[in-house]
Structures are given as structure tokens and as C-alpha cells.
Design a protein around this motif. Structure first.
Motif, short mmCIF file in Angstrom:
data_model
loop_
_atom_site.label_atom_id
_atom_site.label_comp_id
_atom_site.label_asym_id
_atom_site.label_seq_id
_atom_site.Cartn_x
_atom_site.Cartn_y
_atom_site.Cartn_z
N VAL A 88 -0.67 7.94 -1.28
CA VAL A 88 -0.59 6.57 -2.78
C VAL A 88 -0.94 6.01 -1.84
O VAL A 88 -1.43 5.02 -2.88
CB VAL A 88 1.43 6.34 -1.68
N ALA A 140 -4.04 6.36 -4.02
CA ALA A 140 -3.84 5.81 -5.30
C ALA A 140 -3.65 4.33 -5.47
O ALA A 140 -4.23 3.50 -6.63
CB ALA A 140 -2.81 6.65 -6.14
N LEU A 141 -3.23 3.55 -4.35
CA LEU A 141 -3.68 2.18 -4.50
C LEU A 141 -4.88 1.76 -4.60
O LEU A 141 -5.35 0.88 -5.67
CB LEU A 141 -2.46 1.69 -4.20
N ARG A 144 -5.15 -2.34 -5.71
CA ARG A 144 -4.20 -2.37 -5.37
C ARG A 144 -3.88 -2.70 -3.95
O ARG A 144 -4.44 -2.30 -3.56
CB ARG A 144 -2.63 -1.61 -6.28
N TYR A 183 4.47 1.07 -7.39
CA TYR A 183 4.07 2.31 -7.58
C TYR A 183 5.02 3.56 -7.39
O TYR A 183 5.45 4.46 -8.49
CB TYR A 183 3.51 3.03 -5.96
N SER A 196 6.57 3.37 -10.47
CA SER A 196 5.88 4.12 -11.90
C SER A 196 6.75 6.03 -11.67
O SER A 196 6.55 6.41 -12.69
CB SER A 196 4.56 3.91 -11.53
N ARG A 230 6.76 12.64 -3.59
CA ARG A 230 5.84 11.26 -3.25
C ARG A 230 6.37 10.18 -3.06
O ARG A 230 5.89 9.27 -2.00
CB ARG A 230 4.90 11.16 -4.31
N VAL A 285 6.02 6.81 0.05
CA VAL A 285 6.05 5.30 0.16
C VAL A 285 6.94 5.05 1.01
O VAL A 285 6.83 3.91 1.38
CB VAL A 285 6.76 5.00 -2.17
#
Length: 130
Positions: free
Chosen positions: A59, A62-63, A68, A78, A81, A115, A119
Motif C-alpha cells: 500500500v 502504491a501511494l 500520493r 486507496y 478503490s 490489502r 491499510v
């Protein structure tokens, strides 16, 4: 042409979250829906904790790749989504108080739940929960 807001279906409606920071409220709701149970299970199982840590790192990456910040807004975007993709795939995010997975079964939980648990772990570690 894409619209990033099409992918971010809210977990709750805005009327359900009358707070100053909707992103933090969404993360708080996600924690209530699965974070508390999942992170409790992870604390009791080193293998699951390692898996959650891997998801949290993914995560964070990905940010970073999306330019982000790893803050409440970035984590909430995130998470929404992931929820939207799960719903499009016919999967549901559990309601508050509904156990998504039995404690012994978290290692075999579906990818999107793990996932989202990542987060929640990041939200807790970054102290962005209300």
C-alpha cells in the motif's frame, strides 16, 4: 480520459459520516469493519503479521508510485478503490460487527481483505485514525 473519482465508491454515504475529516472517518469505519479483528488475529500469529506487513508495504509503495501522501486522504482513497474493485467483482466488505473471517482463517482470507487490513495497519502506525 479517466476520472479518478469513478473508482472511489464510498464505503458509507456522506450522511453517515458527518465529521470534519471524512478520510479519517472512513479509515475509522474500515478499522471497525475488519481492522480490529484482523489486526488482533495478526498480533496472535507471526505468519499473519508478516503477511499484513507485506500488504501494508505494498500500500505504501502504491501511494508513493501514485505521488500520493501516506496520510488519511491517501489511505482512504486507496481503500475506497480496493472496496470498489471488490464490489465490482461481486465481493462485499463486511458490515460493522460482522466478522469477515474467523480468527483462525485470516491467513486464507481473500486478497482484498488482506490489502484492506494492510491499510488499517498503516493507518494505525501513522496515527491518522480519529
Amino acid at each position: 480520459m479517466t476520472n479518478e473519482f469513478l473508482a472511489f465508491a464510498p464505503i458509507s454515504t456522506a450522511a453517515d459520516m458527518p465529521v470534519a475529516d471524512p478520510a479519517a472517518a472512513l479509515l475509522d469505519e474500515m478499522m471497525a469493519r475488519l481492522g480490529v479483528d484482523g489486526l488482533s488475529a495478526a498480533i496472535a500469529d507471526p505468519g499473519l503479521l508478516a503477511l499484513v506487513d507485506q500488504h501494508a508495504a505494498a500500500v505504501r509503495d502504491a501511494l508513493l508510485d501514485a505521488d500520493r501522501d501516506a496520510d488519511a486522504a491517501g489511505l482512504a482513497a486507496y481503500a475506497t478503490s480496493i472496496v470498489a474493485a471488490a464490489r465490482r467483482g461481486g465481493r462485499a466488505v463486511p458490515a460493522i460487527g460482522e466478522a469477515p473471517v474467523r480468527p483462525a482463517d485470516w491467513m486464507a482470507a481473500e486478497w482484498y481483505l488482506l490489502r484492506l487490513l494492510g491499510v488499517c495497519a498503516l493507518a494505525e502506525a501513522l496515527d491518522v485514525l480519529p
